[in-house]
Design an enzyme around this catalytic site. Sequence first.
Site, PDB file in Angstrom:
ATOM      1  N   CYS A   1      72.040  57.783 -90.276  1.00 45.78           N
ATOM      2  CA  CYS A   1      72.631  57.605 -89.081  1.00 45.78           C
ATOM      3  C   CYS A   1      73.865  56.686 -88.867  1.00 45.78           C
ATOM      4  CB  CYS A   1      71.531  56.981 -88.015  1.00 45.78           C
ATOM      5  SG  CYS A   1      70.043  58.381 -88.188  1.00 45.78           S
TER       6      CYS A   1
ATOM      7  N   HIS B   1      75.131  56.789 -81.501  1.00 48.66           N
ATOM      8  CA  HIS B   1      74.449  57.663 -82.199  1.00 48.66           C
ATOM      9  C   HIS B   1      73.378  58.192 -81.146  1.00 48.66           C
ATOM     10  CE1 HIS B   1      72.062  59.639 -85.023  1.00 48.66           C
ATOM     11  NE2 HIS B   1      70.997  58.605 -85.256  1.00 48.66           N
TER      12      HIS B   1
ATOM     13  N   ASN C   1      68.595  65.087 -82.715  1.00 48.64           N
ATOM     14  CA  ASN C   1      69.430  64.054 -83.446  1.00 48.64           C
ATOM     15  C   ASN C   1      69.973  64.456 -84.776  1.00 48.64           C
ATOM     16  OD1 ASN C   1      69.934  61.709 -85.409  1.00 48.64           O
ATOM     17  ND2 ASN C   1      67.990  60.898 -84.879  1.00 48.64           N
TER      18      ASN C   1
HETATM   19  O1  UT7 Z   1      68.211  58.516 -86.161  1.00 50.44           O
HETATM   20  C1  UT7 Z   1      67.304  57.891 -86.557  1.00 50.44           C
HETATM   21  C2  UT7 Z   1      66.649  56.651 -86.118  1.00 50.44           C
HETATM   22  N1  UT7 Z   1      65.303  57.086 -85.506  1.00 50.44           N
HETATM   23  C3  UT7 Z   1      64.889  56.588 -84.287  1.00 50.44           C
HETATM   24  O2  UT7 Z   1      65.870  55.801 -83.648  1.00 50.44           O
HETATM   25  C4  UT7 Z   1      63.563  56.922 -83.746  1.00 50.44           C
HETATM   26  C5  UT7 Z   1      63.217  55.639 -82.943  1.00 50.44           C
HETATM   27  N2  UT7 Z   1      61.854  55.756 -82.400  1.00 50.44           N
HETATM   28  C6  UT7 Z   1      61.407  56.814 -81.370  1.00 50.44           C
HETATM   29  O3  UT7 Z   1      62.665  57.527 -80.944  1.00 50.44           O
HETATM   30  C7  UT7 Z   1      60.116  56.723 -81.119  1.00 50.44           C
HETATM   31  O4  UT7 Z   1      59.353  55.706 -81.542  1.00 50.44           O
HETATM   32  C8  UT7 Z   1      59.338  58.383 -80.973  1.00 50.44           C
HETATM   33  C9  UT7 Z   1      60.107  59.147 -80.381  1.00 50.44           C
HETATM   34  C10 UT7 Z   1      59.478  58.813 -82.451  1.00 50.44           C
HETATM   35  C11 UT7 Z   1      58.001  58.432 -80.774  1.00 50.44           C
HETATM   36  O5  UT7 Z   1      57.789  57.968 -79.473  1.00 50.44           O
HETATM   37  P1  UT7 Z   1      56.784  56.804 -79.219  1.00 50.44           P
HETATM   38  O6  UT7 Z   1      56.840  56.445 -77.801  1.00 50.44           O
HETATM   39  O7  UT7 Z   1      57.125  55.541 -79.965  1.00 50.44           O
HETATM   40  O8  UT7 Z   1      55.396  57.411 -79.516  1.00 50.44           O
HETATM   41  P2  UT7 Z   1      54.144  56.841 -80.707  1.00 50.44           P
HETATM   42  O9  UT7 Z   1      54.974  57.099 -81.989  1.00 50.44           O
HETATM   43  O10 UT7 Z   1      53.772  55.485 -80.279  1.00 50.44           O
HETATM   44  O11 UT7 Z   1      53.205  58.107 -80.490  1.00 50.44           O
HETATM   45  C12 UT7 Z   1      52.393  58.110 -79.285  1.00 50.44           C
HETATM   46  C13 UT7 Z   1      51.651  59.274 -79.072  1.00 50.44           C
HETATM   47  C14 UT7 Z   1      50.639  59.228 -80.391  1.00 50.44           C
HETATM   48  O12 UT7 Z   1      49.199  59.511 -80.137  1.00 50.44           O
HETATM   49  P3  UT7 Z   1      48.088  58.505 -79.889  1.00 50.44           P
HETATM   50  O13 UT7 Z   1      47.943  57.646 -81.227  1.00 50.44           O
HETATM   51  O14 UT7 Z   1      48.725  57.730 -78.775  1.00 50.44           O
HETATM   52  O15 UT7 Z   1      47.098  59.434 -79.446  1.00 50.44           O
HETATM   53  C15 UT7 Z   1      51.190  59.977 -81.428  1.00 50.44           C
HETATM   54  O16 UT7 Z   1      50.390  60.718 -82.277  1.00 50.44           O
HETATM   55  O17 UT7 Z   1      52.290  60.281 -79.291  1.00 50.44           O
HETATM   56  C16 UT7 Z   1      51.829  61.268 -80.215  1.00 50.44           C
HETATM   57  N3  UT7 Z   1      52.830  62.091 -80.865  1.00 50.44           N
HETATM   58  C17 UT7 Z   1      53.392  63.168 -80.354  1.00 50.44           C
HETATM   59  N4  UT7 Z   1      52.580  63.831 -79.212  1.00 50.44           N
HETATM   60  C18 UT7 Z   1      53.229  65.127 -79.046  1.00 50.44           C
HETATM   61  C19 UT7 Z   1      53.678  61.683 -81.855  1.00 50.44           C
HETATM   62  N5  UT7 Z   1      54.740  62.688 -81.787  1.00 50.44           N
HETATM   63  C20 UT7 Z   1      54.400  63.523 -81.063  1.00 50.44           C
HETATM   64  C21 UT7 Z   1      54.620  65.049 -80.692  1.00 50.44           C
HETATM   65  N6  UT7 Z   1      54.244  65.602 -79.535  1.00 50.44           N
HETATM   66  N7  UT7 Z   1      55.741  65.450 -81.097  1.00 50.44           N
END
Ligand code: UT7
Length: 334
Positions: free
Chosen positions: A115, A261, A291
Amino acid sequence: MKKTVIQGTGRYLPEWLVTNDDLSKMMDTSDEWIKQRTGIEQRYWVPEHLEIGPSDLGAEAAWIALEKAGWKPDDIDLIIFATLSPDLFFPGSGCLLQHKLGLTTTPALDIRQQCSGFFYGLATADAFIKSGQANRILFVGAEIHSRGLDKSTEGRDVTVIFGDGGGAICLEGVETDESVGILASVLHAQGEFARNLMIEAPTFRHSPYIDEELLRQGRHWPKMDGRAVFKHAVKRLPEVAAEVLEKAGLKIQDIDLVIPHQANLRINQAFMKAMDIDPNKLVSNIHKYGNTTAASIPIALDETIEDGRIKKGDTILFLGLGAGLTWGGILYRF
Ligand code: UT7
């Protein structure tokens, strides 16, 4: 004194439009979850039947940028190609692009900074130009993520985020006393957190470097600790903005537009709030493309110029963070 200025930009998005609802038919996810957590509504993926690579997307974008700059391929002194999804394991996609542009011996350099490819690529171009090693440089960022994503529920946290695309920028060294072009750039990396976001296999740490066991373990799919990367981003982006502003001798009030980004709308909104910058100055297109990693800023820049949102004299802050970890900031004046 010589300044590195942008003479032309281009973008190319493949034709397969994939909405959040389309993804929810492949895995357990929803439009609501994706939109609320990331701001993404859709992305473009390369149609599965086409045997093309990022150098093809990059070439499409490059032809547009070259035309806008009024350059022929022969005018290019150096190609810099940023991608994390190369056509071949080696050699780099820059060499493939060089041949596609009909060039024979023009040097081509690949940047493996994910990125942050835009920051590392433009800082390198600026250094080549200011040291007199090259005067006309084609920078391309292009990715085909879609072929390397786990489209089962297991991979949903990563898969819903990424889109394919290419962007290109023609950069030229111009003698002028005006305060224009790249004003300052700052680069950082922190390998301590390399495993926060990675694709591990094929890997030369393993013998053989790919086998059924690695595939069975899913080590060829991208893995991300999303929460950790998110936290690093909201900490590092304000830091790097302050650093690049100080380097250029500018203040926050001097910034006319922020083109970050496009990793997550919430990260970029948090940045604007932390820096107390008018949210109307944020450029955001993540809802359309997801992204696109190394392509994200070149695509956003091309769109912003096309929309007439940038005037002569405007100062743009580019910044972002991603795998590596790597991050950077660039101040540019049109
Ligand atoms: O350019 C590369 C650099 N990358 C980034 O900048 C990414 C930075 N991080 C993020 O953007 C966020 O962390 C994400 C969008 C990837 C995830 O969002 P989050 O609010 O941090 O969610 P999480 O990973 O803490 O997951 C929350 C819940 C989990 O379920 P439980 O454990 O609470 O039951 C995940 O299993 O959401 C679940 N989950 C999903 N649910 C539906 C994870 N991915 C998905 C999905 N659809 N696609």
